[in-house]
Every structure is written in C-alpha cells, then in structure tokens.
Write an enzyme that holds these catalytic residues in place. Structure first.
Site, PDB file in Angstrom:
ATOM      1  N   GLU A 215       0.822  -1.243   0.092  1.00 33.39           N
ATOM      2  CA  GLU A 215      -0.131   0.013  -0.104  1.00 33.39           C
ATOM      3  C   GLU A 215       0.809   1.244   0.160  1.00 33.39           C
ATOM      4  O   GLU A 215       1.969   1.518   0.437  1.00 33.39           O
ATOM      5  CB  GLU A 215      -0.879   0.296   1.286  1.00 33.39           C
TER       6      GLU A 215
ATOM      7  N   CYS B 196       3.443   8.700   0.729  1.00 33.30           N
ATOM      8  CA  CYS B 196       3.996   7.800   1.562  1.00 33.30           C
ATOM      9  C   CYS B 196       4.287   6.489   0.901  1.00 33.30           C
ATOM     10  O   CYS B 196       3.209   5.870   0.489  1.00 33.30           O
ATOM     11  CB  CYS B 196       3.244   7.849   2.787  1.00 33.30           C
TER      12      CYS B 196
ATOM     13  N   CYS C 204       6.724  -6.637   7.145  1.00 36.45           N
ATOM     14  CA  CYS C 204       7.934  -5.984   7.908  1.00 36.45           C
ATOM     15  C   CYS C 204       8.082  -7.013   9.084  1.00 36.45           C
ATOM     16  O   CYS C 204       7.442  -7.786   9.505  1.00 36.45           O
ATOM     17  CB  CYS C 204       7.473  -4.568   8.584  1.00 36.45           C
TER      18      CYS C 204
ATOM     19  N   CYS D  37       7.340  -4.140  15.848  1.00 36.17           N
ATOM     20  CA  CYS D  37       7.032  -3.190  16.774  1.00 36.17           C
ATOM     21  C   CYS D  37       5.566  -3.468  17.466  1.00 36.17           C
ATOM     22  O   CYS D  37       4.523  -4.032  16.584  1.00 36.17           O
ATOM     23  CB  CYS D  37       7.006  -1.862  16.280  1.00 36.17           C
TER      24      CYS D  37
ATOM     25  N   CYS E  71       2.092  -1.964  15.754  1.00 38.28           N
ATOM     26  CA  CYS E  71       2.045  -1.501  14.250  1.00 38.28           C
ATOM     27  C   CYS E  71       1.641  -2.911  13.256  1.00 38.28           C
ATOM     28  O   CYS E  71       1.707  -4.083  13.824  1.00 38.28           O
ATOM     29  CB  CYS E  71       3.679  -1.505  13.702  1.00 38.28           C
TER      30      CYS E  71
ATOM     31  N   GLY F 186       7.433  -1.563   6.005  1.00 39.80           N
ATOM     32  CA  GLY F 186       8.611  -2.111   5.821  1.00 39.80           C
ATOM     33  C   GLY F 186       9.748  -1.220   6.532  1.00 39.80           C
ATOM     34  O   GLY F 186       9.527  -0.026   7.080  1.00 39.80           O
ATOM     35  N   GLU F 187      10.754  -1.732   6.625  1.00 43.35           N
ATOM     36  CA  GLU F 187      11.798  -0.937   7.321  1.00 43.35           C
ATOM     37  C   GLU F 187      13.095  -0.640   6.122  1.00 43.35           C
ATOM     38  O   GLU F 187      13.756  -1.443   5.665  1.00 43.35           O
ATOM     39  CB  GLU F 187      12.753  -1.735   8.232  1.00 43.35           C
TER      40      GLU F 187
ATOM     41  N   LEU G 273      11.131   6.687  17.587  1.00 39.55           N
ATOM     42  CA  LEU G 273      11.795   6.409  19.001  1.00 39.55           C
ATOM     43  C   LEU G 273      10.593   6.121  19.988  1.00 39.55           C
ATOM     44  O   LEU G 273      11.119   4.899  20.689  1.00 39.55           O
ATOM     45  CB  LEU G 273      12.023   7.829  19.402  1.00 39.55           C
ATOM     46  N   HIS G 274       9.726   6.457  20.178  1.00 39.27           N
ATOM     47  CA  HIS G 274       8.351   5.935  20.856  1.00 39.27           C
ATOM     48  C   HIS G 274       8.469   5.558  22.205  1.00 39.27           C
ATOM     49  O   HIS G 274       7.846   5.310  23.263  1.00 39.27           O
ATOM     50  CB  HIS G 274       7.882   4.700  20.262  1.00 39.27           C
TER      51      HIS G 274
ATOM     52  N   CYS H 199      -0.586   2.473   8.796  1.00 35.54           N
ATOM     53  CA  CYS H 199       0.441   1.605   8.393  1.00 35.54           C
ATOM     54  C   CYS H 199      -0.071   0.319   8.339  1.00 35.54           C
ATOM     55  O   CYS H 199      -0.337  -0.661   9.382  1.00 35.54           O
ATOM     56  CB  CYS H 199       1.787   1.427   9.229  1.00 35.54           C
TER      57      CYS H 199
HETATM   58  N1  SAH Z   1      10.232   0.980   9.789  1.00 34.45           N
HETATM   59  C1  SAH Z   1      10.123   2.267   9.556  1.00 34.45           C
HETATM   60  C2  SAH Z   1       9.079   3.173   8.560  1.00 34.45           C
HETATM   61  C3  SAH Z   1       7.681   2.407   8.544  1.00 34.45           C
HETATM   62  S1  SAH Z   1       6.771   2.791  10.004  1.00 34.45           S
HETATM   63  C4  SAH Z   1       9.969   2.782  10.981  1.00 34.45           C
HETATM   64  O1  SAH Z   1      10.006   2.087  11.864  1.00 34.45           O
HETATM   65  O2  SAH Z   1      10.242   4.228  10.994  1.00 34.45           O
HETATM   66  C5  SAH Z   1       6.336   4.750   9.686  1.00 34.45           C
HETATM   67  C6  SAH Z   1       5.921   5.125  11.008  1.00 34.45           C
HETATM   68  O3  SAH Z   1       4.683   5.014  11.405  1.00 34.45           O
HETATM   69  C7  SAH Z   1       6.734   4.845  12.297  1.00 34.45           C
HETATM   70  O4  SAH Z   1       7.079   5.940  13.132  1.00 34.45           O
HETATM   71  C8  SAH Z   1       5.793   3.823  12.864  1.00 34.45           C
HETATM   72  O5  SAH Z   1       6.097   3.795  14.072  1.00 34.45           O
HETATM   73  C9  SAH Z   1       4.472   4.546  12.680  1.00 34.45           C
HETATM   74  N2  SAH Z   1       3.242   3.715  13.089  1.00 34.45           N
HETATM   75  C10 SAH Z   1       3.171   2.310  12.800  1.00 34.45           C
HETATM   76  N3  SAH Z   1       2.160   1.656  13.286  1.00 34.45           N
HETATM   77  C11 SAH Z   1       1.435   2.878  13.737  1.00 34.45           C
HETATM   78  C12 SAH Z   1      -0.020   3.170  14.313  1.00 34.45           C
HETATM   79  N4  SAH Z   1      -0.595   1.888  14.538  1.00 34.45           N
HETATM   80  N5  SAH Z   1      -0.156   4.366  14.633  1.00 34.45           N
HETATM   81  C13 SAH Z   1       0.697   5.421  14.469  1.00 34.45           C
HETATM   82  N6  SAH Z   1       1.794   5.135  14.011  1.00 34.45           N
HETATM   83  C14 SAH Z   1       2.190   4.027  13.428  1.00 34.45           C
END
Ligand code: SAH
Length: 353
Positions: A102, A115, A122, A126, A129, A169-170, A225-226, A343
């Site tokens: 997507e 985007c 992936c 996380c 996600c 993806g990363e 970072l989170h 995502c």
């Molecule tokens: N793998 C990379 C890029 C993809 S995720 C990364 O981790 O940055 C892109 C962004 O979307 C990241 O900041 C991720 O933490 C965030 N993201 C993923 N799932 C999410 C969700 N359910 N709600 C809000 N942000 C989310």
C-alpha cells in the site's frame, strides 16, 4: 550474474524501472543502439510514467519491439483505492508476483506527499504496528518503490513533490534498493525531487543510519523513537535490544554532524504506556542539545493490537512539557483516518497475507 543475464534467463521479466541510467545504457548497447536512447527511455519511464513501451514515441518502433521482448515497464495494478474527504488517498497495489503493498497520497498546503512502502510486510515486530503482524515476505525493488509514486501522479491533479519512505517495511533493511530509488527520484530526467524533500523513516538500524550519513545527500532522517528509556523501548520495539538508545542517539548525532540536517524523532503516543508526564520529561532530557524535532503521533487503533490513543488533554500536556523544555515539537495532523491510513491496515484488511 548481471541484470541482463538474469533477464535473459527469465524472458521478459526485467523491470525497466529497476535500472539506473548506467544500467540502461548497458542495455541499449546490447541492442546496438546509441547511448542517448538510454536517457530517452529513462524520461519516458521515470518522468512521464508511461505504462506501455509503445508510447515511447521518439524511439524507433524496432527498438520498442526489442525492448518488449526482454523487459516490461514495471506497472503495478491498482487493486483498490480509497479517498478521504481531505484528499488523502490510499492505494493497494498488486506487484508482478501477486504480492500487494500500500501507499498513501497526502495533500498539504505546501504540496503533495507520497508515503511509500519499502518491503512486503515487515519483520521488526513493533508492538503497535499492523505491518509487522504477518512478518516480512520480501524486499521491494527500486522500480516497485518508484511505481508507487507514479501511480499517484497518474491519478492525482496535484503532483507529488515530497516523498516519505514511511509505509510498510524497514527501508534501511532494504538499503541498496531504497537508495537507488531515492537517487532516481532526484534525477533531472526523472521527477527531480530535492533530497531535502525526501524522508527515510527507520525503527533505528544503527549501521544503516551511519551509512546514510556518509552518502553525501541531505535527506531527512526520521527515527521512530516511541520511548525515552531502554526498558520501555525494549517492550515497544524489539529492535532496541539490538541497538539500544545510547547507540541509536550517537548515530543520530553523527547524522546531523555529517549532513547538517536535523533529525525528526517520531513518538507514537499510546494510552497508559508511554504518555505520562514522566516520559515527556525523560524524553526532553534525552534529546536536550540535539539538532532535532519531535513529531507526536497519537497511535492509530489496530484491532489486533488493541492499543489506544491517549485523551486529548494528555496529548496536549505531553506536547507542552516538551515545548517548555525547549524541544521543537509538533503533533501530527491526522489525515485520512477513516480510510485506515495507518500503516499496513489496508493490506491486512484485504486478507492478502
Ligand atoms: N520501519 C520504519 C518505517 C515504517 S513505520 C519505521 O519504523 O520508522 C512509519 C511510522 O509509522 C513509524 O514512526 C511507525 O512507528 C508509525 N506507525 C506504525 N504503526 C502505527 C500505528 N498503529 N499508529 C501510529 N503510527 C504508527
């Protein structure tokens, strides 16, 4: 094996959008054509986004036929398209091997942002996600990433002038193809998008960040970072066990020193998990003195995950604490939440894998 030999083995399987100018030049030479043909083909593919080799009208017909025998223009099929009232449009694309990815088109006052996904699925795991639930299937190629941008340009009035590699993806795990894609975006014969308008978002692969710092191109680096400490980050992002915060932040400092670009830290706010005033203060302490910006993102609800966004006043308090500590901070505007722009949700909802 070179890409040409590979294509010979798998007849007609070469995606022309996976080639850079040098490789395209090699290809036209094998077809006994002058070098300038390569640039013409690149323009048709990457600037005009043609979907059919027959449309390359300044090429001799014989060359178009020769090309069609060994290669294809890497066009993805739009399986589904959702458009929100604010213009945000989400696409589900089917790739040549049937896998789906997507991508999302977002309209801002300053232009349109694409985007883009970098992998099918992936494996980073996380907690919040949706993209990672089924694991990683494979990396995307440079051409498959580029095609996502072209799908939007074919469909939308306002053309894409910013790209964020923030979809499924990363990207730093798929380093070479991602960089090839980004360099192509920047080329004058392609979309000519400035490097400063291109963002790579990573969960924090330290070697990839260090390598990126040395590329000599001023991309925007976004780091997910989170959490403000290792204990909490380990819970939310398994990658933190491999590259803990001190290593990650050292790599980010290196990135700003080498590129003079500020790093964006993304911080997904999850109710009751990382949204307390203590977390905000700890985060401010962690980032003090760094050339950076914090982007707060209230978590998008993913049913399989069950995590919720904090109350608006909790979000506001978190933002205020960072602001008062002198950290540059914004709250991400929520676009297209009614079309499941979070995502990986669309791909999953289609039950594709
Ligand atoms: N793998 C990379 C890029 C993809 S995720 C990364 O981790 O940055 C892109 C962004 O979307 C990241 O900041 C991720 O933490 C965030 N993201 C993923 N799932 C999410 C969700 N359910 N709600 C809000 N942000 C989310």
């Amino acid at each position: 094996m070179s890409f040409l030999e590979e294509a010979g083995h798998r007849k007609s399987s070469l995606n022309l959008k996976d080639l850079d100018l040098q490789e395209m030049t090699q290809l036209v030479r094998t077809l006994n054509q002058p070098d300038y043909r390569a640039r013409q083909i690149m323009e048709w593919l990457f600037r005009h986004g043609v979907t059919d080799l027959a449309a390359m009208s300044n090429l001799p017909l014989s060359l178009r036929q020769q090309l069609a025998e060994i290669a294809h223009p890497g066009v993805a099929e739009v399986v589904a398209r959702w458009q929100a009232a604010d213009g945000t449009t989400k696409y589900l694309l089917r790739l040549s091997d049937g896998e789906t990815v997507e991508c999302v088109y977002m309209l801002y006052s300053y232009g349109a942002t694409a985007c883009v996904s970098s992998q099918v699925g992936c494996r980073m795991g996380c907690l919040f996600c949706a993209s990672t639930i089924g694991g990683k299937v494979r990396d995307l190629t440079c051409g498959e990433m580029y095609e996502q941008v072209l799908v939007m340009n074919r469909d939308q009035k306002k053309k894409v002038n910013r790209v964020v590699v923030m979809g499924i993806g990363e990207p730093l795990e798929n380093y070479d193809e991602t960089l090839k894609f980004i360099r192509l975006l920047h080329e004058p014969y392609a979309l000519n998008i400035g490097y400063r308008r291109i963002t790579i978002s990573t969960c924090g692969l330290v070697p990839g960040i260090k390598r990126l710092a040395r590329e000599g191109i001023p991309l925007t680096l976004a780091v997910s970072l989170h959490a403000p400490n290792d204990e909490l980050r380990n819970k939310i992002m398994p990658i933190n066990r491999q590259y803990p915060l001190d290593q990650l932040l050292a790599a980010c400092r290196e990135y700003t020193e080498m590129t003079h670009r500020r790093v964006t830290f993304e911080y997904v706010l999850i109710k009751g998990l990382n949204d307390s005033p203590e977390c905000a203060r700890e985060l401010a302490g962690l980032l003090r003195g760094m050339l950076c910006h914090v982007n707060l993102i209230p978590v998008n609800y993913v049913p399989e995950r069950g995590l919720e966004k904090p109350e608006p006043r909790v979000i506001a308090a978190f933002q205020r604490l960072l602001d008062e500590a002198g950290i540059s901070v914004t709250l991400r505007r929520e676009l297209g939440s009614e079309i499941m722009a979070a995502c990986g949700q669309l791909r999953r909802s289609q039950n594709t894998r």
